[in-house]
Design an enzyme around this catalytic site. Structure first.
Site, PDB file in Angstrom:
ATOM      1  N   CYS A  97      23.956 -36.418   9.186  1.00 34.09           N
ATOM      2  CA  CYS A  97      25.021 -37.362   9.521  1.00 34.09           C
ATOM      3  C   CYS A  97      24.449 -38.596  10.227  1.00 34.09           C
ATOM      4  O   CYS A  97      23.257 -38.671  10.524  1.00 34.09           O
ATOM      5  CB  CYS A  97      26.037 -36.685  10.421  1.00 34.09           C
ATOM      6  SG  CYS A  97      25.314 -36.183  12.000  1.00 34.09           S
TER       7      CYS A  97
ATOM      8  N   ALA B  63      22.549 -37.895  13.379  1.00 35.25           N
ATOM      9  CA  ALA B  63      21.189 -37.415  13.100  1.00 35.25           C
ATOM     10  C   ALA B  63      20.258 -38.590  12.828  1.00 35.25           C
ATOM     11  O   ALA B  63      19.121 -38.624  13.305  1.00 35.25           O
ATOM     12  CB  ALA B  63      21.197 -36.454  11.909  1.00 35.25           C
TER      13      ALA B  63
ATOM     14  N   ARG C 224      13.080 -31.614  15.139  1.00 34.13           N
ATOM     15  CA  ARG C 224      12.246 -32.564  14.392  1.00 34.13           C
ATOM     16  C   ARG C 224      10.921 -32.661  15.131  1.00 34.13           C
ATOM     17  O   ARG C 224      10.889 -32.792  16.346  1.00 34.13           O
ATOM     18  CB  ARG C 224      12.952 -33.915  14.341  1.00 34.13           C
ATOM     19  CG  ARG C 224      12.279 -34.948  13.440  1.00 34.13           C
ATOM     20  CD  ARG C 224      13.307 -36.016  13.120  1.00 34.13           C
ATOM     21  NE  ARG C 224      12.759 -37.123  12.367  1.00 34.13           N
ATOM     22  CZ  ARG C 224      12.406 -38.276  12.916  1.00 34.13           C
ATOM     23  NH1 ARG C 224      12.491 -38.454  14.231  1.00 34.13           N
ATOM     24  NH2 ARG C 224      11.960 -39.260  12.160  1.00 34.13           N
TER      25      ARG C 224
ATOM     26  N   HIS D 234      20.556 -44.867  10.889  1.00 37.45           N
ATOM     27  CA  HIS D 234      19.339 -45.685  10.984  1.00 37.45           C
ATOM     28  C   HIS D 234      19.732 -47.138  11.257  1.00 37.45           C
ATOM     29  O   HIS D 234      19.155 -47.805  12.100  1.00 37.45           O
ATOM     30  CB  HIS D 234      18.552 -45.677   9.666  1.00 37.45           C
ATOM     31  CG  HIS D 234      18.103 -44.326   9.208  1.00 37.45           C
ATOM     32  ND1 HIS D 234      17.984 -44.013   7.878  1.00 37.45           N
ATOM     33  CD2 HIS D 234      17.742 -43.220   9.891  1.00 37.45           C
ATOM     34  CE1 HIS D 234      17.557 -42.762   7.759  1.00 37.45           C
ATOM     35  NE2 HIS D 234      17.410 -42.267   8.974  1.00 37.45           N
TER      36      HIS D 234
HETATM   37 FE1  CFM Z   1      11.985 -41.953   6.800  1.00 38.13          FE
HETATM   38 FE2  CFM Z   1      12.017 -39.897   5.511  1.00 38.13          FE
HETATM   39 FE3  CFM Z   1      13.911 -40.469   7.387  1.00 38.13          FE
HETATM   40 FE4  CFM Z   1      11.314 -39.930   8.093  1.00 38.13          FE
HETATM   41 FE5  CFM Z   1      12.022 -37.337   8.664  1.00 38.13          FE
HETATM   42 FE6  CFM Z   1      12.708 -37.335   6.071  1.00 38.13          FE
HETATM   43 FE7  CFM Z   1      14.621 -37.883   7.882  1.00 38.13          FE
HETATM   44 MO1  CFM Z   1      13.610 -35.528   7.692  1.00 38.13          MO
HETATM   45  S1  CFM Z   1      10.291 -40.612   6.389  1.00 38.13           S
HETATM   46  S2  CFM Z   1      12.714 -41.384   8.789  1.00 38.13           S
HETATM   47  S3  CFM Z   1      10.428 -38.555   9.526  1.00 38.13           S
HETATM   48  S4  CFM Z   1      13.582 -41.300   5.465  1.00 38.13           S
HETATM   49  S5  CFM Z   1      11.481 -36.005   7.163  1.00 38.13           S
HETATM   50  S6  CFM Z   1      11.908 -38.294   4.159  1.00 38.13           S
HETATM   51  S7  CFM Z   1      14.727 -36.733   6.158  1.00 38.13           S
HETATM   52  S8  CFM Z   1      13.877 -36.861   9.535  1.00 38.13           S
HETATM   53  S9  CFM Z   1      15.840 -39.663   8.124  1.00 38.13           S
HETATM   54  C1  HCA Z   2      17.731 -34.633  10.006  1.00 37.62           C
HETATM   55  C2  HCA Z   2      16.344 -34.239  10.449  1.00 37.62           C
HETATM   56  C3  HCA Z   2      15.494 -33.626   9.361  1.00 37.62           C
HETATM   57  C4  HCA Z   2      16.011 -32.268   8.961  1.00 37.62           C
HETATM   58  C5  HCA Z   2      14.988 -31.484   8.208  1.00 37.62           C
HETATM   59  C6  HCA Z   2      15.431 -30.334   7.344  1.00 37.62           C
HETATM   60  C7  HCA Z   2      14.052 -33.537   9.889  1.00 37.62           C
HETATM   61  O1  HCA Z   2      17.967 -34.944   8.857  1.00 37.62           O
HETATM   62  O2  HCA Z   2      18.588 -34.651  10.847  1.00 37.62           O
HETATM   63  O3  HCA Z   2      16.546 -30.301   6.834  1.00 37.62           O
HETATM   64  O4  HCA Z   2      14.572 -29.477   7.181  1.00 37.62           O
HETATM   65  O5  HCA Z   2      13.157 -34.034   9.257  1.00 37.62           O
HETATM   66  O6  HCA Z   2      13.869 -32.932  10.953  1.00 37.62           O
HETATM   67  O7  HCA Z   2      15.488 -34.475   8.232  1.00 37.62           O
END
Ligand code: CFM
Ligand code: HCA
Length: 535
Positions: A56, A59, A90, A188
């Site tokens: 969401c 997150a 995370r 983001h």
């Molecule tokens: Fe960029 Fe990603 Fe993301 Fe990421 Fe992550 Fe991710 Fe995420 Mo999980 S590189 S910031 S460090 S889009 S692994 S593929 S889903 S937390 S919002």
């Molecule tokens: C997020 C964080 C997450 C979840 C990872 C997962 C991460 O989306 O809120 O589902 O295993 O990288 O920690 O993407």
């Protein structure tokens, strides 16, 4: 076996008509002509009833972009669940800087109760801020709103303003209620906007004194990735002003506008700041990728070419030669175990693409890939430079959100200077995922639980890289699963040392005898037991 339109139809057949039509638009079968501009639907609402892997807005804002800033305390305003279930999940690593401040392992929440929901939670939030300052002395504080806060209308910005006056430190109120937008992606954007408005440039310093000063954007130091990238950059002679936001600090973030160049690793989560920095301060940005050996070398060469200094270019070549000579023989050993295998590569918003090159370098071909919440440009590509011209051109890509941001700042840069800078960029576009995939492969946006199982049954991949929500379902099907969000307690996977770790871990997944001991439940027992008359 490649998926045909007919096979795909069979998988989607179980959906009601409306859902079937919707899901088909989120799936692309890669056509033979690799230059064909194939389109995909992305960044739209997941239909109710579908078990998505998405998160969401809370997150994306608190968990992803703001949370890793180590010398700030991040307060989750809401019932305790959102704070507790995201606590430490995370793997954004951080070490305290010179001031000894690092709060990333703590969990701060107002723990709203029923009475707070009825009468409002503002007083409780103000009290928590006071206690936090008294006990922890953070350099700044963030407040992240969870869903109920928006529903009851607590004015967190007013609470933040009053707290700033009481304590003389910045208190940032992020209105990132989980229900905003369709995924993490909205969070983001909320995080990017406020960090740019309130933190970046909030200092007297105008220019960094060090040569080759860069910021590393969209690097969250998962499993220590950022530390490995910094090691390489420093070895070559770069000065890293600020990392956004892995192992990053509020103090460094304030100085981000003083760097010469912004490097963008995760384009999805932080391109807004990169663009706003270019518009407001004239700092150009370069899309890089430090996942994979070739991508790391390409990125380093592009950086050196941007600065155009002969010594820097030579140092870059020396480091590349030394590092690749060191790691390649080790990777070659692991490659023997991995050669010829296939993978699914489904991760959030950038890794679904970034990891395909690294998989290929150890001999593993990606047969299905996708993102949870990326936008169309992450799949279809976009012009990266020149970005101001791109604003005008992007009208037909509705999900770029760039125009809204350009209106926030007056364009201060001299267009001639910018044009000269751009001429130096060897990268002129970000190609996106689809064009890099081979004919016959499949690209799926917002892959869900049902489709994951169906595609596994059909394509029999040797490994599936995904997240915690489906890891164990996949492993119970007898297939190794590598979490590419958290790296399963391992890492780093970025840079040169990361490539070795990745090769080791993936070959271990294939070589382990574990799979001989797993009998998937459907092989020897029915999933449902019929009972007749209660027997
Ligand atoms: Fe960029 Fe990603 Fe993301 Fe990421 Fe992550 Fe991710 Fe995420 Mo999980 S590189 S910031 S460090 S889009 S692994 S593929 S889903 S937390 S919002
Ligand atoms: C997020 C964080 C997450 C979840 C990872 C997962 C991460 O989306 O809120 O589902 O295993 O990288 O920690 O993407």
């Amino acid at each position: 076996m490649a998926i045909t339109e007919e096979k795909l139809g069979e998988i989607l057949e179980v959906y009601p008509e409306k859902v079937r039509v919707n899901r088909r638009r989120h799936i692309v079968l890669k056509e033979p002509d690799t230059n064909a501009a194939q389109q995909i639907e992305a960044n739209t609402r997941t239909l109710p009833g579908i078990i998505t892997n998405r998160g969401c807005a809370f997150a994306g804002c608190k968990g992803v972009v703001v949370g890793p800033i180590k010398d700030m305390v991040h307060i989750v305003h809401g019932p305790v669940g959102c704070a507790f279930y995201t606590w430490g999940a995370r793997r954004n690593k951080a070490r305290a800087g010179e001031d000894g401040k690092n709060y990333v392992n703590y969990c701060f929440s107002t723990d709203m109760q029923e009475s707070d929901i009825v009468f409002g939670g503002e007083k409780k939030l103000a009290k928590l801020i006071d206690e936090t300052v008294e006990i922890f002395h953070p350099n700044a504080i963030s407040i992240a709103a969870t869903c109920p806060v928006g529903l009851i209308g607590d004015d967190i910005s007013a609470v933040a303003r009053a707290a700033e006056e009481r304590h003389g430190i910045q208190v940032l109120a992020f209105q990132c209620e989980g229900y905003k937008g369709v995924s993490q992606s909205a969070g983001h954007h909320i995080a990017n906007n406020l960090l740019m408005d309130k933190v970046i440039g909030n200092t007297e310093v105008e220019k960094c004194d060090e040569p080759y000063a860069v910021n590393l954007l969209g690097e969250y130091n998962i499993g220590g990735d950022g530390w490995e990238v910094e090691r390489i950059l420093k070895d070559i002679g770069y000065h890293v002003v600020c990392v956004m936001t892995g192992d990053g600090s509020y103090e460094d973030l304030r100085l981000a506008h003083t760097a010469d160049l912004n490097l963008v690793q995760c384009h999805r989560s932080i391109n807004y700041i990169a663009e706003m920095l270019e518009i407001k301060y004239g700092t150009p940005w370069l899309k890089v990728n430090f996942v994979g050996i070739k991508s790391t070398c390409d990125s380093l060469r592009a950086m050196a070419a941007y600065f155009g200094d002969k010594d820097l270019m030579q140092k870059t070549e020396d480091v590349i030669a030394r590092e690749t000579a060191r790691i390649q023989p080790v990777i070659d050993q692991y490659r023997k175990v991995c050669e010829g295998k296939t993978a699914f590569c489904f991760v959030g918003g950038s890794r679904g693409h970034h990891y395909q090159g690294l998989f290929a370098e150890i001999g593993v071909e990606t047969v299905l890939a996708g993102y949870e919440f990326a936008h169309r440009d992450d799949y279809e590509g976009r012009e990266v430079i020149p970005s101001i011209k791109k604003d005008a051109d992007s009208k037909n890509i509705p999900d770029l959100h760039v125009e809204a941001d350009t209106k926030r700042f007056k364009i201060k840069i001299d267009p001639e200077r910018l044009a000269k800078l751009r001429e130096k960029f060897p990268f002129d576009e970000y190609k996106g995922m689809i064009v890099d995939m081979k004919e016959g492969t499949i690209i799926v946006d917002d892959l869900n639980h049902f489709e994951t199982e169906e595609f596994i049954r059909l394509l029999h991949p040797d490994i599936v890289s995904s997240g915690i929500k489906d890891k164990y379902v996949i492993q119970k099907m007898g297939i190794p699963s590598k979490q590419l969000h958290s790296y399963d307690y391992s890492g780093p996977y970025a840079g040169f040392n990361g490539a070795v770790n990745f090769a080791r871990d993936i070959s271990m997944s294939f070589a382990t005898p574990t799979w001989n001991y797993i009998v998937p439940p459907w092989k020897n027992q029915p999933l449902l037991n019929a009972t007749i008359n209660g027997d």
